[in-house]
Design an enzyme around this catalytic site. Sequence first.
Site, PDB file in Angstrom:
ATOM      1  N   ASP A 268      58.067  -1.499  68.954  1.00  0.00           N
ATOM      2  CA  ASP A 268      59.055  -2.386  69.698  1.00  0.00           C
ATOM      3  C   ASP A 268      57.904  -2.852  71.145  1.00  0.00           C
ATOM      4  O   ASP A 268      56.754  -2.275  70.979  1.00  0.00           O
ATOM      5  CB  ASP A 268      59.953  -1.711  70.486  1.00  0.00           C
ATOM      6  CG  ASP A 268      61.278  -2.360  71.113  1.00  0.00           C
ATOM      7  OD1 ASP A 268      60.769  -3.754  71.292  1.00  0.00           O
ATOM      8  OD2 ASP A 268      62.235  -2.278  71.420  1.00  0.00           O
TER       9      ASP A 268
HETATM   10  C1  BGC Z   1      63.407  -5.175  72.528  1.00  0.00           C
HETATM   11  C2  BGC Z   1      63.503  -5.499  71.053  1.00  0.00           C
HETATM   12  C3  BGC Z   1      62.847  -6.945  71.071  1.00  0.00           C
HETATM   13  C4  BGC Z   1      61.528  -7.194  71.770  1.00  0.00           C
HETATM   14  C5  BGC Z   1      60.889  -8.380  71.848  1.00  0.00           C
HETATM   15  C6  BGC Z   1      62.372  -5.233  73.241  1.00  0.00           C
HETATM   16  O1  BGC Z   1      62.203  -5.171  74.655  1.00  0.00           O
HETATM   17  O2  BGC Z   1      63.861  -3.813  72.543  1.00  0.00           O
HETATM   18  O3  BGC Z   1      64.579  -5.632  70.334  1.00  0.00           O
HETATM   19  O4  BGC Z   1      62.692  -7.643  69.696  1.00  0.00           O
HETATM   20  O5  BGC Z   1      61.416  -6.651  73.003  1.00  0.00           O
HETATM   21  O6  BGC Z   1      61.459  -9.280  72.561  1.00  0.00           O
END
Ligand code: BGC
Length: 731
Positions: free
Chosen positions: A225
């Site tokens: 993530d």
């Molecule tokens: C989120 C993800 C997301 C990623 C990219 C993170 O803060 O938890 O779900 O895909 O950011 O935006």
Amino acid sequence: MADISAWALQQRAALGSGASFWTTKAVDGIPSIVLTDGPHGVRKQSGSATDHLGLGASEPATCFPPAVGLAQTWDPALVQRVGAALGDESRSLGVQVLLGPGVNIKRDPRCGRNFEYYSEDPLLAGTLGAAWVRGVQSRGVGASVKHFAVNNAEYDRMRASSDVDDRTLREIYLRAFEQVVREAQPWTVMCSYNRINGIYATENAWLLTDVLRDEWGFDGLVVSDWGAVRDRVAAVAAGLDLEMPSTGGVSDADVVAAVQTGALDDAVVTLAAQRVAQLVQRTTENPSESAPFDVDAHHRLAREAAAAAVVLLKNDGDLLPLAPSRLAVIGRFAQTPRYQGGGSSHVNPTRLDIPLDEIRRLAGPHEVTFVPGGSHPDAVADAVAAAQSADTAVLFLGLTAEEESEGFDREHIDLPDDQLRLLREIVAVQPRTVVILAHGGVVRLDAVAELAPAILDGALLGQAGGGGIADVLFGVVNPSGRLAETVPLRLQDTPAFLNFPSESGRTVYGERIFVGYRWYDARGLDVAFPFGHGLSYTRFDYSELQVDDDLAGLRVSVANIGDRVGREVVQAYAALPASDVSRPPRWLIGFAAVTLAPGDRRVVEIPVRRIDLAYWKDRWVVEGGDYRVSVGSSSRDLRLEATVHVEGDAVTRPFTGESTLGELLADPVAAPMVMAAVAEVMPAAGSTPGLGVDLLRMAASIPIERMVGFSGGTVSRAQLDELLAAINSQG
Ligand code: BGC
């Protein structure tokens, strides 16, 4: 594919982290690719304003219903079509990996990100997640099932440890991921921010390698993530392939240094780089010109999905569908709809249906007045007057974007007080009041259910939600949506009430497998609306339940006994009253939908996977016994029941000295051999009527090796080992 093992260490390390916020690096002939959010629309940012908080601008893309809405369709085929459309949009916007689906379990209604997740039930979440992945990947675009794993709260999400026992992990929190990986082979999995039993997901070798790859056969890439990696070296060693976003090369240098000092195996760096190269190849091997996507067709699909997602919670006196009449439409959401959630998934829609306009369009010549409502006495008075002078009031209630979002959890599940006050005043003058709800997480509905004769739950419906709601209100679409989450009576009734959110960095999953309806049913708690609930403008009759041997599947005859075409979602639940372990009173083992014209009857077939009967005890175990199967229209509207015997899995071998007398006696091979040995050394056990049985029962929990001591020298360890070897050799 390039021979990456021949590359310099620096190049291999470089491939394993991003070039920018949304791109991978181009290294030695391997091109850069774009990964972006997801899940219900493509959030493609161009230019320099990049962020994962939903703040900066992104290119227009269709905003389909977020997962909370899509899940209410209980329709994998429709979810797959939405996935395919998302794949087309990704291609046309130059995106190679779309970051979704989110299949985390809705453990607590307060989780700020529940709108991005499907359900409290792993089978429903896994089935829909797999359909989404199949759809997206059918267009040559990679999916990224997230957030792996046990990420069920936003509070302290980048540090807190989800402390969960093995059985609960396997049966509830890893289950949907397992199904998606096994059934749909996603090209990427995104590991979550949190720790699991103390170890960061990004550094968790058990999770990322032992379970994901070795057990489930995942052959794709593990991406972090955004910003989840704390120690890239530990992460690569555990099985992380790609760190996002870019660290400006800092963590690449860490990886190189660790290999040089011998702290990290060179081979794992190669493997990670190979997986990045494989992902690039998978997503770029069909380089057909990506055409602009069909904005109109996708908006129509978004409307179809939105209408399918609407749940008719209540419809006293068949108030809906609306008969031609004068309408008072009340509430700001009718004009400024709440249709998606805040944070990284925030989409810049291609267009936006305004519910009020769509209602006016379908109301034809009938008068439609609109008042925004609100808490000010004048606004309330206007709303009440409008409701009184119309034939029917349509009142929009719900949560604003400020009240729930990624990044924080709610502290309560109440609708705003002023909305409930307004509802009270309106129903006092207008008994024909329809409430339409918009919210990402579950809201408390006991008061609404008591006051309003008809309720439509839209959750979040995406950019075409206004049209979808109008279609259902006027009966253009007969509602068939079902709740994917229980609506409790009070927050205090919810399973994790005392264990949410984390405390001192730890979240205790004390309710264990009893999440969602499993909890409410086990505790015998009343709920406002049960899991799987949803009414129709027609009625269905169930008959002739037939269950296959070993519960391999079931068939039930369903008839439409009303006067409209309608779709019924038939749900099948199992129970094993005599289980050796604690089980919920029922759990979902399958579902299927049927669309029937008035008077029509059809046999609905629901296949059941054996694994959905199993519980986890170091491995999946299907217990033998009499399973109770029930089918119906919701988890608490069960129409037919049958009992079927299922042959259990063979008991675990080999037996050891730690195996209990009870375990040995439960095994058809071991039992007679043990009994013979017992009779030899303890003739009294067999000869005293009654006493023998009781003695054995009392002794059932004793590990067999302790019998050596209890026998007072009659049985030696060598004799016991001989007996165990003889039993184990029977295979
Ligand atoms: C989120 C993800 C997301 C990623 C990219 C993170 O803060 O938890 O779900 O895909 O950011 O935006």
